[in-house]
Write a protein that holds these residues in place. Sequence first.
Motif, PDB file in Angstrom:
ATOM      1  N   ASN A  48       0.812  -1.218   0.000  1.00 21.34           N
ATOM      2  CA  ASN A  48       0.000   0.000   0.000  1.00 21.34           C
ATOM      3  C   ASN A  48       0.843   1.264   0.000  1.00 21.34           C
ATOM      4  N   SER A  49       1.962   1.199   0.673  1.00 21.97           N
ATOM      5  CA  SER A  49       2.773   2.411   0.766  1.00 21.97           C
ATOM      6  C   SER A  49       3.458   2.703  -0.565  1.00 21.97           C
ATOM      7  N   GLY A  50       3.701   1.647  -1.346  1.00 26.21           N
ATOM      8  CA  GLY A  50       4.354   1.837  -2.635  1.00 26.21           C
ATOM      9  C   GLY A  50       5.823   2.169  -2.531  1.00 26.21           C
ATOM     10  N   LEU A  51       6.408   1.958  -1.379  1.00 24.62           N
ATOM     11  CA  LEU A  51       7.823   2.273  -1.224  1.00 24.62           C
ATOM     12  C   LEU A  51       8.670   1.130  -1.767  1.00 24.62           C
ATOM     13  N   CYS A  52       9.883   1.456  -2.107  1.00 23.07           N
ATOM     14  CA  CYS A  52      10.795   0.410  -2.537  1.00 23.07           C
ATOM     15  C   CYS A  52      11.255  -0.352  -1.298  1.00 23.07           C
ATOM     16  N   ALA A  53      11.812  -1.515  -1.525  1.00 26.66           N
ATOM     17  CA  ALA A  53      12.143  -2.396  -0.405  1.00 26.66           C
ATOM     18  C   ALA A  53      13.075  -1.720   0.585  1.00 26.66           C
ATOM     19  N   ARG A  54      14.053  -1.034   0.040  1.00 31.17           N
ATOM     20  CA  ARG A  54      15.034  -0.437   0.933  1.00 31.17           C
ATOM     21  C   ARG A  54      14.392   0.657   1.805  1.00 31.17           C
ATOM     22  N   CYS A  55      13.597   1.505   1.149  1.00 34.48           N
ATOM     23  CA  CYS A  55      12.959   2.583   1.902  1.00 34.48           C
ATOM     24  C   CYS A  55      11.983   2.030   2.924  1.00 34.48           C
ATOM     25  N   GLN A  56      11.255   1.000   2.528  1.00 33.78           N
ATOM     26  CA  GLN A  56      10.281   0.420   3.438  1.00 33.78           C
ATOM     27  C   GLN A  56      10.967  -0.141   4.682  1.00 33.78           C
ATOM     28  N   ARG A  57      12.066  -0.788   4.486  1.00 36.12           N
ATOM     29  CA  ARG A  57      12.807  -1.346   5.633  1.00 36.12           C
ATOM     30  C   ARG A  57      13.280  -0.234   6.549  1.00 36.12           C
ATOM     31  N   GLN A  58      13.813   0.786   5.921  1.00 34.59           N
ATOM     32  CA  GLN A  58      14.334   1.876   6.747  1.00 34.59           C
ATOM     33  C   GLN A  58      13.190   2.593   7.461  1.00 34.59           C
ATOM     34  N   LEU A  59      12.102   2.757   6.733  1.00 28.61           N
ATOM     35  CA  LEU A  59      10.935   3.410   7.325  1.00 28.61           C
ATOM     36  C   LEU A  59      10.465   2.643   8.560  1.00 28.61           C
ATOM     37  N   ALA A  60      10.412   1.308   8.422  1.00 30.05           N
ATOM     38  CA  ALA A  60       9.955   0.485   9.539  1.00 30.05           C
ATOM     39  C   ALA A  60      10.868   0.686  10.749  1.00 30.05           C
ATOM     40  N   THR A  61      12.171   0.737  10.477  1.00 31.88           N
ATOM     41  CA  THR A  61      13.126   0.948  11.567  1.00 31.88           C
ATOM     42  C   THR A  61      12.876   2.284  12.251  1.00 31.88           C
ATOM     43  N   GLU A  62      12.700   3.307  11.427  1.00 28.40           N
ATOM     44  CA  GLU A  62      12.535   4.650  11.997  1.00 28.40           C
ATOM     45  C   GLU A  62      11.221   4.745  12.778  1.00 28.40           C
ATOM     46  N   ILE A  63      10.197   4.104  12.282  1.00 28.80           N
ATOM     47  CA  ILE A  63       8.922   4.131  13.007  1.00 28.80           C
ATOM     48  C   ILE A  63       9.077   3.428  14.351  1.00 28.80           C
ATOM     49  N   LYS A  64       9.798   2.323  14.339  1.00 25.87           N
ATOM     50  CA  LYS A  64       9.985   1.586  15.588  1.00 25.87           C
ATOM     51  C   LYS A  64      10.814   2.394  16.590  1.00 25.87           C
ATOM     52  N   ARG A  65      11.767   3.116  16.065  1.00 26.08           N
ATOM     53  CA  ARG A  65      12.545   3.988  16.956  1.00 26.08           C
ATOM     54  C   ARG A  65      11.652   5.070  17.556  1.00 26.08           C
ATOM     55  N   ALA A  66      10.845   5.661  16.694  1.00 30.95           N
ATOM     56  CA  ALA A  66       9.957   6.727  17.156  1.00 30.95           C
ATOM     57  C   ALA A  66       8.981   6.193  18.197  1.00 30.95           C
ATOM     58  N   ARG A  67       8.553   4.950  18.006  1.00 30.32           N
ATOM     59  CA  ARG A  67       7.638   4.358  18.978  1.00 30.32           C
ATOM     60  C   ARG A  67       8.317   4.189  20.322  1.00 30.32           C
ATOM     61  N   PHE A  68       9.544   3.743  20.277  1.00 29.30           N
ATOM     62  CA  PHE A  68      10.256   3.516  21.530  1.00 29.30           C
ATOM     63  C   PHE A  68      10.413   4.824  22.299  1.00 29.30           C
ATOM     64  N   MET A  69      10.662   5.886  21.583  1.00 24.79           N
ATOM     65  CA  MET A  69      10.855   7.178  22.230  1.00 24.79           C
ATOM     66  C   MET A  69       9.531   7.898  22.487  1.00 24.79           C
ATOM     67  N   ALA A  70       8.436   7.186  22.398  1.00 27.49           N
ATOM     68  CA  ALA A  70       7.107   7.740  22.671  1.00 27.49           C
ATOM     69  C   ALA A  70       6.765   8.915  21.758  1.00 27.49           C
ATOM     70  N   LEU A  71       7.354   8.923  20.575  1.00 23.44           N
ATOM     71  CA  LEU A  71       7.000   9.953  19.605  1.00 23.44           C
ATOM     72  C   LEU A  71       5.786   9.500  18.792  1.00 23.44           C
ATOM     73  N   LEU A  72       5.678   8.200  18.618  1.00 30.23           N
ATOM     74  CA  LEU A  72       4.516   7.616  17.951  1.00 30.23           C
ATOM     75  C   LEU A  72       3.967   6.521  18.860  1.00 30.23           C
ATOM     76  N   PRO A  73       2.665   6.306  18.826  1.00 33.07           N
ATOM     77  CA  PRO A  73       2.100   5.238  19.647  1.00 33.07           C
ATOM     78  C   PRO A  73       2.306   3.868  19.000  1.00 33.07           C
ATOM     79  N   TYR A  74       2.302   2.854  19.830  1.00 37.66           N
ATOM     80  CA  TYR A  74       2.365   1.494  19.304  1.00 37.66           C
ATOM     81  C   TYR A  74       0.983   1.071  18.824  1.00 37.66           C
ATOM     82  N   THR A  75      -0.024   1.555  19.533  1.00 34.69           N
ATOM     83  CA  THR A  75      -1.393   1.135  19.267  1.00 34.69           C
ATOM     84  C   THR A  75      -2.332   2.255  19.679  1.00 34.69           C
ATOM     85  N   VAL A  76      -3.586   2.127  19.312  1.00 29.61           N
ATOM     86  CA  VAL A  76      -4.549   3.140  19.730  1.00 29.61           C
ATOM     87  C   VAL A  76      -5.059   2.871  21.138  1.00 29.61           C
TER      88      VAL A  76
END
Lengths: 78, 183
Positions: A48-76
Amino acid sequence: MESPRDRKYFARKKVCRFCTESLEMNYKNIDTLSRNITDRKKIVPKRNSGLCARCQRQLATEIKRARFMALLPYTVLH
Amino acid sequence: MAVKPRYYETLYIIRPDIKEEDLAKIEQRLHDALAAHEGEIIRFDKWAQRELAYEIQDYNRGTYYIIIFKSLPGAVAELERHLRFYNTDVLRFMTVSITEAAANKEKAAQESKAAEESSAPEPAAPAEAAPAEAAPTEAAPAEAAPAEAAPAETTPEAAPEPEQETKAESEPATAEPTEGGAN
């Protein structure tokens, strides 16, 4: 030439937004990351995101980092 | 082979109701820890005070501090040991290694900020960053438009996708300029 619209199903052309726009992907960049999570705060899948594999992987990493730092929620459900 | 120094970025969250003196103590201790390991601090400042996405130790707000430094890998463990020592005040911390290019960019940003600081202290930096950022982001939606318009066109013909909703929802934010430059 057959136009893509005449075909029954057509493979939509996906262009990786991060590659083409050279957006900075960073866990501190919450606006960019939050565009790639669903309303249930899941990471938007590659199909759905249409990202290339490399970007998608990096994006996932960055989102997970942001979640850990309470910048993004893990869940609603927090 | 000698171990090379690397670039790191540490972000930590301090509880919002901390006393000034405790805050200073923590900062001093982190400075000392890095100095003891010959770490070179590129940036050490308050990044943001914001709502936490979820509760940590009963706090809903937190102050984020960022340290960008160059050091040997061993210094990271040491720095984190100190952060762990203050685990009642430091709600969370994370160190990631960053590229030299990113560190240099940060260094340049810090230097230009320091130059500006004499005329206008804090608000100058985000305001300055915004126009520069605006140009690429404004141009971007035009490029992105074909890719993003395509899914919408497909909807009547192709089988309905449940995920379509979420995609549509996440898109309106696209045009907004990012905060990246301000970091």
